[in-house]
Design a protein around this motif. Structure first.
Motif, PDB file in Angstrom:
ATOM      1  N   PRO A 161      -5.217  -1.763 -24.430  1.00 11.76           N
ATOM      2  CA  PRO A 161      -5.674  -3.049 -24.981  1.00 11.76           C
ATOM      3  C   PRO A 161      -6.541  -2.846 -26.225  1.00 11.76           C
ATOM      4  N   PHE A 162      -6.461  -3.767 -27.182  1.00 13.64           N
ATOM      5  CA  PHE A 162      -7.275  -3.673 -28.409  1.00 13.64           C
ATOM      6  C   PHE A 162      -8.706  -4.153 -28.157  1.00 13.64           C
ATOM      7  N   ASP A 163      -8.872  -4.972 -27.103  1.00  9.53           N
ATOM      8  CA  ASP A 163     -10.220  -5.499 -26.822  1.00  9.53           C
ATOM      9  C   ASP A 163     -10.386  -5.596 -25.302  1.00  9.53           C
ATOM     10  N   SER A 164     -11.360  -6.362 -24.862  1.00  8.97           N
ATOM     11  CA  SER A 164     -11.641  -6.343 -23.411  1.00  8.97           C
ATOM     12  C   SER A 164     -10.830  -7.395 -22.644  1.00  8.97           C
ATOM     13  N   ASP A 165      -9.842  -8.006 -23.320  1.00  9.27           N
ATOM     14  CA  ASP A 165      -8.993  -8.963 -22.584  1.00  9.27           C
ATOM     15  C   ASP A 165      -8.036  -8.215 -21.660  1.00  9.27           C
ATOM     16  N   PRO A 166      -7.933  -8.617 -20.375  1.00  9.38           N
ATOM     17  CA  PRO A 166      -6.981  -7.971 -19.464  1.00  9.38           C
ATOM     18  C   PRO A 166      -5.572  -8.062 -20.047  1.00  9.38           C
ATOM     19  N   THR A 167      -4.816  -6.959 -20.011  1.00  9.28           N
ATOM     20  CA  THR A 167      -3.481  -6.907 -20.616  1.00  9.28           C
ATOM     21  C   THR A 167      -2.467  -6.336 -19.636  1.00  9.28           C
ATOM     22  N   GLU A 168      -1.294  -6.986 -19.574  1.00 12.63           N
ATOM     23  CA  GLU A 168      -0.250  -6.545 -18.625  1.00 12.63           C
ATOM     24  C   GLU A 168       0.625  -5.458 -19.238  1.00 12.63           C
ATOM     25  N   GLY A 170       3.875  -3.920 -17.711  1.00 12.05           N
ATOM     26  CA  GLY A 170       4.721  -3.958 -16.520  1.00 12.05           C
ATOM     27  C   GLY A 170       3.941  -4.660 -15.424  1.00 12.05           C
ATOM     28  N   ASP A 171       3.897  -4.041 -14.236  1.00 10.70           N
ATOM     29  CA  ASP A 171       3.192  -4.676 -13.105  1.00 10.70           C
ATOM     30  C   ASP A 171       1.698  -4.365 -13.110  1.00 10.70           C
ATOM     31  N   ILE A 172       1.245  -3.556 -14.051  1.00 13.54           N
ATOM     32  CA  ILE A 172      -0.147  -3.084 -14.039  1.00 13.54           C
ATOM     33  C   ILE A 172      -0.975  -3.833 -15.069  1.00 13.54           C
ATOM     34  N   THR A 173      -2.150  -4.306 -14.673  1.00 14.00           N
ATOM     35  CA  THR A 173      -3.073  -5.000 -15.583  1.00 14.00           C
ATOM     36  C   THR A 173      -4.190  -4.037 -15.977  1.00 14.00           C
ATOM     37  N   ILE A 174      -4.339  -3.830 -17.275  1.00 13.33           N
ATOM     38  CA  ILE A 174      -5.348  -2.903 -17.808  1.00 13.33           C
ATOM     39  C   ILE A 174      -6.455  -3.716 -18.475  1.00 13.33           C
ATOM     40  N   THR A 175      -7.700  -3.344 -18.176  1.00 15.29           N
ATOM     41  CA  THR A 175      -8.837  -3.991 -18.838  1.00 15.29           C
ATOM     42  C   THR A 175      -9.765  -2.911 -19.374  1.00 15.29           C
ATOM     43  N   MET A 176     -10.124  -3.022 -20.664  1.00 15.10           N
ATOM     44  CA  MET A 176     -11.040  -2.033 -21.243  1.00 15.10           C
ATOM     45  C   MET A 176     -12.465  -2.437 -20.859  1.00 15.10           C
ATOM     46  N   ALA A 177     -13.147  -1.574 -20.122  1.00 14.81           N
ATOM     47  CA  ALA A 177     -14.512  -1.872 -19.656  1.00 14.81           C
ATOM     48  C   ALA A 177     -15.536  -1.435 -20.702  1.00 14.81           C
ATOM     49  N   SER A 178     -15.249  -0.351 -21.428  1.00 14.43           N
ATOM     50  CA  SER A 178     -16.206   0.093 -22.465  1.00 14.43           C
ATOM     51  C   SER A 178     -15.467   0.962 -23.480  1.00 14.43           C
ATOM     52  N   GLU A 179     -16.068   1.085 -24.654  1.00 16.87           N
ATOM     53  CA  GLU A 179     -15.500   1.932 -25.713  1.00 16.87           C
ATOM     54  C   GLU A 179     -16.672   2.486 -26.502  1.00 16.87           C
ATOM     55  N   SER A 180     -16.763   3.832 -26.612  1.00 16.97           N
ATOM     56  CA  SER A 180     -17.840   4.376 -27.446  1.00 16.97           C
ATOM     57  C   SER A 180     -17.234   5.316 -28.471  1.00 16.97           C
ATOM     58  N   ARG A 188     -13.096   5.754 -23.863  1.00 16.19           N
ATOM     59  CA  ARG A 188     -12.889   4.392 -23.375  1.00 16.19           C
ATOM     60  C   ARG A 188     -12.755   4.414 -21.866  1.00 16.19           C
ATOM     61  N   ASP A 189     -13.359   3.414 -21.218  1.00 20.14           N
ATOM     62  CA  ASP A 189     -13.191   3.274 -19.766  1.00 20.14           C
ATOM     63  C   ASP A 189     -12.287   2.084 -19.495  1.00 20.14           C
ATOM     64  N   PHE A 190     -11.288   2.290 -18.656  1.00 23.08           N
ATOM     65  CA  PHE A 190     -10.361   1.230 -18.284  1.00 23.08           C
ATOM     66  C   PHE A 190     -10.383   1.000 -16.780  1.00 23.08           C
ATOM     67  N   THR A 191     -10.080  -0.254 -16.394  1.00 24.97           N
ATOM     68  CA  THR A 191      -9.752  -0.495 -14.980  1.00 24.97           C
ATOM     69  C   THR A 191      -8.266  -0.851 -14.956  1.00 24.97           C
ATOM     70  N   LEU A 192      -7.585  -0.346 -13.919  1.00 28.26           N
ATOM     71  CA  LEU A 192      -6.163  -0.622 -13.717  1.00 28.26           C
ATOM     72  C   LEU A 192      -6.039  -1.431 -12.435  1.00 28.26           C
ATOM     73  N   GLU A 193      -5.194  -2.461 -12.460  1.00 27.11           N
ATOM     74  CA  GLU A 193      -5.014  -3.262 -11.241  1.00 27.11           C
ATOM     75  C   GLU A 193      -3.533  -3.434 -10.966  1.00 27.11           C
ATOM     76  N   LEU A 194      -3.148  -3.189  -9.702  1.00 20.49           N
ATOM     77  CA  LEU A 194      -1.765  -3.394  -9.274  1.00 20.49           C
ATOM     78  C   LEU A 194      -1.791  -3.946  -7.864  1.00 20.49           C
ATOM     79  N   LYS A 195      -1.219  -5.126  -7.648  1.00 22.02           N
ATOM     80  CA  LYS A 195      -1.196  -5.743  -6.318  1.00 22.02           C
ATOM     81  C   LYS A 195      -2.584  -5.680  -5.679  1.00 22.02           C
ATOM     82  N   ARG A 196      -3.572  -6.170  -6.375  1.00 18.99           N
ATOM     83  CA  ARG A 196      -4.972  -6.295  -5.900  1.00 18.99           C
ATOM     84  C   ARG A 196      -5.634  -4.953  -5.588  1.00 18.99           C
TER      85      ARG A 196
END
Ligand SMILES: Cc1nc(C(Cc2ccccc2)(Cc2ccc(NS(=O)(=O)O)cc2)c2noc(C)n2)no1
Length: 314
Positions: A161-168, A170-180, A188-196
């Motif tokens: 993702p270019f910013d902190s907006d959650p981005t899909e 495929g089935d995985i949602t990526i959110t950038m939590a931080s960038e230094s 960069r720290d990301f969270t990944l989400e798949l089926k909760r």
């Protein structure tokens, strides 16, 4: 009956010489000087001996027509015997080898046979597969050793993702939590989400290394490798290492990380850089892609051994 005398046939070199050339640690500085003499003649010779290693392995799945668009470079394909397989999506059609394909290979490391995955820089058509591989392999660390564009050429897709907006993806949602952003690398720290299910991942992008070139400054790579190595969780799956083709800069990073782990064990008396690179070449083509990168690994190891670069002076 008369026993026929056993004729023992030796090659010019025992096979082991072909795949390993250990050097006593206390003799390493002299060894480096000998290889570097006569405008690095023996470095060139030794690097040339690596050329044929691994070329006997097939890359049939990467060569398939349906996988053509999944390869960034037509001449950089994953060997079949070490390729990372994406988990089948449609179990019924077992012939659909394409759905399991990604240009990536397991690379053995100091502590495990699948310590790393070396892969090409994702393409727009493969970035969803890339995140799927990360999820399926339980990867928690990505090492990226390229910029997306270098000298006006696209080297890697901006697959995150270019910013902190959650981005899909495929089935995985990526959110950038931080960038230094640091001078030579960005974390960069990301969270990944798949089926909760939610997981975290750390992304290290080294931005100071030109493609096909050697880095020049050994202290930068040392600091980078140590920073990454210090933050890989114990229970993690393979560490993903990629650049543009996933062979030159990636191979150099993996070789150096391996040797540093080896040196950290005081009981080891030998260093075998040739052997480390030869083993990697049996797992992915062109690993450590230029002679300058091969020399650079030696220079970086020499600087560590001679204490020119160490943790203390940072
Ligand atoms: C072997 C070899 N393959 C190439 C290619 C593919 C190639 C081979 C021969 C002629 C042109 C391109 C692919 C390629 C591109 C980048 C890298 N460097 S890496 O990203 O650090 O692994 C390694 C290989 C290449 N080089 O520059 C560009 C652009 N692509 N160069 O040497």
């Amino acid at each position: 009956t008369e026993k026929t005398p056993q004729r023992r046939i030796f090659n010019t070199y025992p096979i082991s010489h072909k795949l390993s050339r250990p050097v006593l640690i206390e003799a390493f500085a002299e060894h480096y000087r000998q290889l570097a003499a006569d405008s690095e003649y023996r470095f060139q010779e030794e690097y040339d001996d690596l050329r044929s290693i691994g070329t006997n392995y097939s890359s049939l799945i990467g060569e398939r027509a349906e996988n053509r668009l999944k390869n960034r470079y037509t001449n950089i394909l994953p060997y079949d015997h070490t390729r990372v397989k994406l988990i089948e999506m449609n179990e019924d059609d077992e012939e659909d080898i394409g759905s399991t394909y990604i240009n990536a290979n397991y690379i053995s490391g100091y502590t495990s046979p699948r310590e790393y995955i070396a892969t090409q820089g994702p393409l727009p058509t493969t970035k969803d597969d890339f995140w799927r591989m990360i999820w399926e392999q339980n990867t928690q660390t990505i090492v990226m050793i390229t910029r997306c564009v270098e000298k006006g050429k696209v080297r890697c897709d901006h697959y995150w993702p270019f910013d902190s907006d959650p981005t899909e993806y495929g089935d995985i949602t990526i959110t950038m939590a931080s960038e230094s952003v640091l001078p030579e690398w960005t974390v960069r720290d990301f969270t990944l989400e798949l089926k909760r299910e939610v997981r975290s991942l750390r992304h290290f992008q080294f931005t100071a290394w030109p493609d096909h070139g050697a880095l020049g400054r050994t202290d930068l790579l040392l600091r980078f490798v140590r920073t990454v190595r210090g933050q890989i969780p114990r229970n993690a799956g393979p560490t993903i290492v990629h650049c543009s083709a996933g062979v030159g800069r990636s191979g150099t990073f993996v070789a150096f990380d391996f040797v540093l782990q080896h040196l950290a064990r005081k009981e080891n008396k030998f260093i075998d850089i040739f052997g480390v690179v030869a083993r990697m070449r049996q797992q992915r083509c062109y690993m450590v892609q230029t002679e300058a990168q091969y020399v650079f690994i030696h220079k970086a190891v020499l600087d560590v051994l001679e204490g020119r670069v160490s943790d203390s002076n940072w």
